[in-house]
Scaffold this motif. Structure first.
Motif, short mmCIF file in Angstrom:
data_model
loop_
_atom_site.label_atom_id
_atom_site.label_comp_id
_atom_site.label_asym_id
_atom_site.label_seq_id
_atom_site.Cartn_x
_atom_site.Cartn_y
_atom_site.Cartn_z
N HIS A 116 0.81 -1.22 0.00
CA HIS A 116 0.00 0.00 0.00
C HIS A 116 0.85 1.27 0.00
CE1 HIS A 116 -3.84 -2.03 0.35
NE2 HIS A 116 -3.37 -2.77 1.35
N ASP A 117 2.16 1.13 0.20
CA ASP A 117 3.01 2.32 0.21
C ASP A 117 3.72 2.52 -1.14
OD1 ASP A 117 4.68 0.15 0.37
OD2 ASP A 117 5.87 0.91 2.06
N PHE A 118 3.24 1.84 -2.16
CA PHE A 118 3.80 2.01 -3.49
C PHE A 118 3.42 3.40 -4.01
CE2 PHE A 118 4.19 1.40 -8.05
CZ PHE A 118 5.29 0.56 -8.15
N PRO A 119 4.34 4.12 -4.69
CA PRO A 119 4.02 5.47 -5.16
C PRO A 119 2.93 5.46 -6.24
CG PRO A 119 6.13 4.75 -6.05
CD PRO A 119 5.73 3.73 -5.03
N VAL A 120 1.88 6.22 -5.99
CA VAL A 120 0.73 6.26 -6.89
C VAL A 120 0.31 7.72 -7.09
CG1 VAL A 120 -1.68 5.57 -7.24
CG2 VAL A 120 -0.09 4.00 -6.11
N VAL A 121 0.01 8.07 -8.32
CA VAL A 121 -0.54 9.40 -8.64
C VAL A 121 -1.72 9.21 -9.59
CG1 VAL A 121 1.65 10.63 -8.35
CG2 VAL A 121 1.06 9.68 -10.58
N ASP A 172 10.49 10.52 -5.79
CA ASP A 172 11.80 10.67 -5.14
C ASP A 172 11.78 10.12 -3.72
OD1 ASP A 172 12.74 11.83 -7.43
OD2 ASP A 172 12.49 13.91 -6.71
N ALA A 173 10.62 10.20 -3.06
CA ALA A 173 10.52 9.75 -1.67
C ALA A 173 10.44 8.23 -1.54
CB ALA A 173 9.29 10.38 -1.01
N SER A 174 10.26 7.54 -2.67
CA SER A 174 10.09 6.09 -2.66
C SER A 174 11.37 5.39 -3.12
CB SER A 174 8.93 5.70 -3.57
OG SER A 174 8.86 4.30 -3.73
N ASP A 175 11.55 4.16 -2.67
CA ASP A 175 12.67 3.34 -3.14
C ASP A 175 12.31 2.56 -4.40
OD1 ASP A 175 14.30 4.10 -1.02
OD2 ASP A 175 13.52 2.50 0.28
N GLU A 176 11.05 2.66 -4.82
CA GLU A 176 10.62 1.92 -6.01
C GLU A 176 11.16 2.56 -7.28
OE1 GLU A 176 9.05 -0.83 -5.88
OE2 GLU A 176 8.41 -0.87 -3.79
N LEU A 205 -6.77 -1.15 -5.93
CA LEU A 205 -6.88 -1.53 -4.52
C LEU A 205 -5.52 -1.68 -3.85
CD1 LEU A 205 -9.63 -4.32 -4.74
CD2 LEU A 205 -9.94 -1.98 -3.93
N GLY A 206 -4.49 -1.93 -4.64
CA GLY A 206 -3.16 -2.13 -4.08
C GLY A 206 -2.26 -2.79 -5.10
N ILE A 207 -1.03 -3.05 -4.68
CA ILE A 207 -0.01 -3.60 -5.57
C ILE A 207 0.45 -4.96 -5.04
CG2 ILE A 207 2.32 -3.27 -6.51
CD1 ILE A 207 0.37 -1.34 -7.69
N LEU A 208 0.66 -5.88 -5.96
CA LEU A 208 1.21 -7.19 -5.63
C LEU A 208 2.55 -7.34 -6.33
CD1 LEU A 208 0.59 -9.95 -4.28
CD2 LEU A 208 -0.36 -10.68 -6.46
N ASP A 209 3.56 -7.77 -5.58
CA ASP A 209 4.89 -7.93 -6.16
C ASP A 209 5.45 -9.32 -5.85
OD1 ASP A 209 5.61 -7.77 -3.50
OD2 ASP A 209 6.54 -5.79 -3.66
N VAL A 210 6.59 -9.63 -6.44
CA VAL A 210 7.20 -10.95 -6.29
C VAL A 210 7.55 -11.23 -4.83
CG1 VAL A 210 9.20 -12.36 -6.89
CG2 VAL A 210 8.06 -11.00 -8.65
#
Length: 423
Positions: free
Chosen positions: A282-287, A301-305, A375-380
């Motif tokens: 839920h903390d993935f950068p989204v705009v 810039d604030a994200s490590d993604e 709703l959110g992001i799913l990653d490996v």
């Protein structure tokens, strides 16, 4: 991987604590054919839970079909007892026993000179049902198995496709509403597409009927799909592992089981978990399209993604963007990067989600609701966490079984010692 105490605990053939009551129990059942000293089935102990599908799976020649036929005494056991719903049926009239048990085989075995209605009504006729009751039951079962009675009642087996004939075979096995159904490679002779459809249709039927089913296959993928429990059999029907598909896939107890399941067993376990049951990112950068460019840059810039998700004004995912895209000020945010291809609903399996995720440019899948909203992001990493958890839970389960068995063995050894001392 082999831990003999754990493997022994997994191969007892005893239904786990979370299983329903036992419908059928085999106690030391064996079969040695005349002219040989090597048993086809050796002293098998097996408990079959009520209302579930138990799949017997193993390599060719391991004795799984023989085991199935021992249950309804189409093959008479050389040793042991067969307990059916609390009743010892080892010595009862086998014809009476078989009328209580439906039987479906790969070759179907429909009577060629009888109509479909007559085939389905075989066991009810033997049990003395009246004609009106049989006709009603035939119509009910044809509808239940997806065959229109007005079209198929009066046809003969030669007029059916393989898939239709197999449906009639299932309907005939259910004719007298038996408590138990035995199925020996029932879909093995059908093309893959029809087979998949019949498997799905049968699982739908089972969700309504809740029969106790013993299902034989040599195909581990079919076993995983069809079984509530799986017994993996080795030579002479010795049980190598007996548990739910999830636990077997997560933690094969020895090399034989691991080799039989084959490569990719861990990933197959993702079929038993759904997206809705795991914590999303839920903390993935989204705009969205209306986010000011400087705010979008700040969030990135604030994200490590390495990527950021762009939504439209309805919160539906549009594209992925990165630092290079953000430097391009000539286009709106939702026209900068590659389109979002990997979208999954909450009820998707994690295996389906992984397939979608692998197609994603950003290495992420977007979980969306029924209206396509984010709703959110799913990653490996989330999937890897799930696989690790599944394995740890399965290992803990088998360690507990091993500890219980060790404690039981200690008590029995103490009893034997006390008895010898008192003697």
């Amino acid at each position: 991987m082999t831990d003999h105490s754990t493997a022994d605990a997994a191969s007892t053939g005893t239904t786990p604590a979370d299983a329903p009551k036992t419908m059928i129990r085999l106690e030391g059942v064996g079969k040695t054919y005349p002219g040989t000293t090597v048993p086809a089935v050796a002293e098998l102990d097996l408990e079959i839970p009520e209302g579930e599908i138990l799949v017997l799976v193993g390599p060719s020649g391991c004795g799984k079909s023989t085991t199935l036929r021992l249950i309804n005494r189409m093959i008479e056991p050389s040793s042991g007892r067969i307990i059916f719903d609390g009743e010892d049926v080892t010595k009862v009239d086998p014809d009476l026993l078989r009328r209580r048990i439906g039987y479906v085989i790969q070759q179907i075995g429909l009577f060629p000179h009888q109509t479909i209605a007559q085939n389905i009504g075989t066991v009810p006729r033997l049990q003395g049902w009246d004609k009106q009751k049989i006709n009603a039951r035939v119509n009910e079962l044809l509808e239940l198995t997806g065959l229109d009675p007005s079209i198929y009642r009066d046809r003969y087996p030669k007029e059916l496709s393989g898939g239709q004939a197999q449906r009639v075979g299932v309907a005939r096995a259910l004719g007298a509403d038996p408590e138990v159904l035995l199925m020996d490679e029932p879909f093995g002779a059908i093309d893959p597409i029809t087979r998949d459809r019949l498997q799905n249709e049968f699982l739908r039927l089972q969700s309504e009927l809740k029969k106790t089913i013993v299902f034989v296959t040599h195909d581990i993928d079919e076993a995983i799909k069809m079984g509530d429990r799986i017994a993996i059999l080795g030579d002479q029907s010795r049980i190598a592992q007996f548990d739910t598909p999830e636990r077997i896939l997560a933690y094969p107890v020895d090399e034989f089981v691991s080799d039989f399941i084959g490569s990719g067993s861990t990933l197959k376990g993702l079929n038993f978990e759904r997206v809705r049951d795991i914590e999303l990112v839920h903390d993935f950068p989204v705009v969205d399209v209306n986010t000011p460019r400087d705010e979008a840059q700040r969030r990135f810039d604030a994200s490590d993604e390495k990527w950021m998700l762009v939504l439209d004004d309805q919160q539906r995912p549009q594209c992925w963007i990165n630092g290079t895209h953000l430097a391009d000020t000539s286009k709106p945010l939702d026209q900068l990067g590659p389109r979002v291809r990997a979208k999954v609903p909450p009820n998707a399996t994690l295996h389906d989600a992984l397939e979608e995720l692998l197609m994603s440019n950003a290495g992420q899948a977007v979980v969306v609701d029924e209206k396509g909203r984010h709703l959110g992001i799913l990653d490996v990493e989330r999937l890897a966490d799930v696989l690790k958890r599944m394995r740890n839970e399965a290992k803990k389960h088998y360690d507990e079984l091993a500890a219980q068995q060790a404690a039981l063995d200690d008590v029995q050894n103490d009893d034997v010692h006390d008895a010898e001392v008192n003697a």
